[in-house]
Write an enzyme that holds these catalytic residues in place. Structure first.
Site, mmCIF file in Angstrom:
data_model
loop_
_atom_site.group_PDB
_atom_site.id
_atom_site.type_symbol
_atom_site.label_atom_id
_atom_site.label_comp_id
_atom_site.label_asym_id
_atom_site.label_seq_id
_atom_site.Cartn_x
_atom_site.Cartn_y
_atom_site.Cartn_z
ATOM 1 N N CYS A 86 5.767 0.010 7.261
ATOM 2 C CA CYS A 86 5.439 1.173 6.432
ATOM 3 C C CYS A 86 6.652 1.526 5.582
ATOM 4 O O CYS A 86 7.776 1.543 6.096
ATOM 5 C CB CYS A 86 5.057 2.343 7.336
ATOM 6 N N LEU A 87 6.411 1.813 4.307
ATOM 7 C CA LEU A 87 7.532 2.148 3.417
ATOM 8 C C LEU A 87 8.232 3.432 3.849
ATOM 9 O O LEU A 87 9.377 3.660 3.486
ATOM 10 C CB LEU A 87 7.042 2.268 1.965
ATOM 11 N N HIS B 268 -2.750 7.588 6.648
ATOM 12 C CA HIS B 268 -1.717 8.426 6.013
ATOM 13 C C HIS B 268 -2.332 9.703 5.427
ATOM 14 O O HIS B 268 -1.741 10.780 5.525
ATOM 15 C CB HIS B 268 -1.025 7.670 4.873
ATOM 16 N N GLY C 100 0.830 -1.194 0.000
ATOM 17 C CA GLY C 100 0.000 0.000 0.000
ATOM 18 C C GLY C 100 0.864 1.243 0.000
ATOM 19 O O GLY C 100 2.016 1.205 0.464
ATOM 20 N N HIS D 186 -4.646 1.686 7.406
ATOM 21 C CA HIS D 186 -3.273 2.226 7.471
ATOM 22 C C HIS D 186 -3.112 3.348 6.441
ATOM 23 O O HIS D 186 -2.562 4.417 6.755
ATOM 24 C CB HIS D 186 -2.292 1.066 7.212
ATOM 25 N N GLU D 187 -3.612 3.123 5.215
ATOM 26 C CA GLU D 187 -3.421 4.122 4.149
ATOM 27 C C GLU D 187 -4.335 5.336 4.338
ATOM 28 O O GLU D 187 -3.922 6.469 4.090
ATOM 29 C CB GLU D 187 -3.647 3.488 2.773
ATOM 30 N N GLN E 265 3.254 9.880 0.845
ATOM 31 C CA GLN E 265 4.534 9.169 1.009
ATOM 32 C C GLN E 265 5.506 9.442 -0.135
ATOM 33 O O GLN E 265 6.695 9.143 -0.024
ATOM 34 C CB GLN E 265 4.289 7.657 1.147
HETATM 35 NI NI NI Z 1 2.547 3.365 5.619
#
Ligand code: NI
Length: 183
Positions: free
Chosen positions: A94-95, A140, A46, A136-137, A51
């Site tokens: 998380c990236l 963000h 995701g 989660h997204e 991000q």
């Molecule tokens: Ni994340």
């Protein structure tokens, strides 16, 4: 399509509340395509636009298994419509916080409404990994990172570690010019 650099903790942009997208045009579709390419390259399941430093409410997700065909999803202006009382725990990563994982408890099932890349209104009911990933997204897009769901002690420890690492990555500062003391 292009792979874009992913911003990392403690980049303050990760705390921004992203703007809703009023009109879905080619630039939004290009952004989403770039986000998918960036997510697959990372690799991750995701990615939210913030991000890659773009404060717009665009999310891409693909929770398909390693041996399954790709199943990319693009969600624009996604919002949580309802969530179950029943909770579930997943180990999240998380990236933007690479190589850090921690268990987070969230509602086990959610309903999310969003616009697809052609502007059509859609609604999805999800459970399991997809439910966690959606939450989660969407977090963000509201400036919330998964470490915000952890204890303050754990969160502070991670932030400290990444702040230190970010400082080390910066090029060495120029030596300060010599100044004579006066007074
Ligand atoms: Ni994340």
């Amino acid at each position: 399509m292009a792979i874009r650099p992913i911003i990392k903790l403690p980049d303050p942009r990760l705390k921004l509340v992203s703007d809703a997208i009023p009109v879905i045009d080619e630039s939004v579709r290009t952004l989403a395509a770039d986000m998918l390419e960036t997510m697959y390259d990372a690799p991750g399941i995701g990615l939210a636009a913030i991000q890659i430093g773009v404060p717009k409410r665009v999310i891409v997700i693909d929770v398909s298994g390693k041996d399954e065909p790709k199943a990319p999803m693009i969600l624009i202006n996604a919002r949580l419509v309802s969530a179950s009382d029943e909770m579930s725990v997943y180990e999240e990563g998380c990236l933007s916080i690479p190589d850090y994982y921690a268990e987070v408890e969230r509602p086990a099932r959610v309903t999310v409404s969003y616009l697809d890349e052609h502007g059509a209104e859609r609604r999805i009911e999800a459970e399991g990994l997809l439910a966690t990933c959606l939450q989660h997204e969407i977090d963000h897009t509201n400036g919330i990172n998964f470490i915000d769901h952890l204890s303050k002690l754990k969160r502070d420890r991670v932030i400290k570690k990444f702040t230190k690492a970010a400082k080390l990555e910066q090029p060495a500062a120029e030596p300060a010019p010599h100044r004579s003391m006066a007074g």
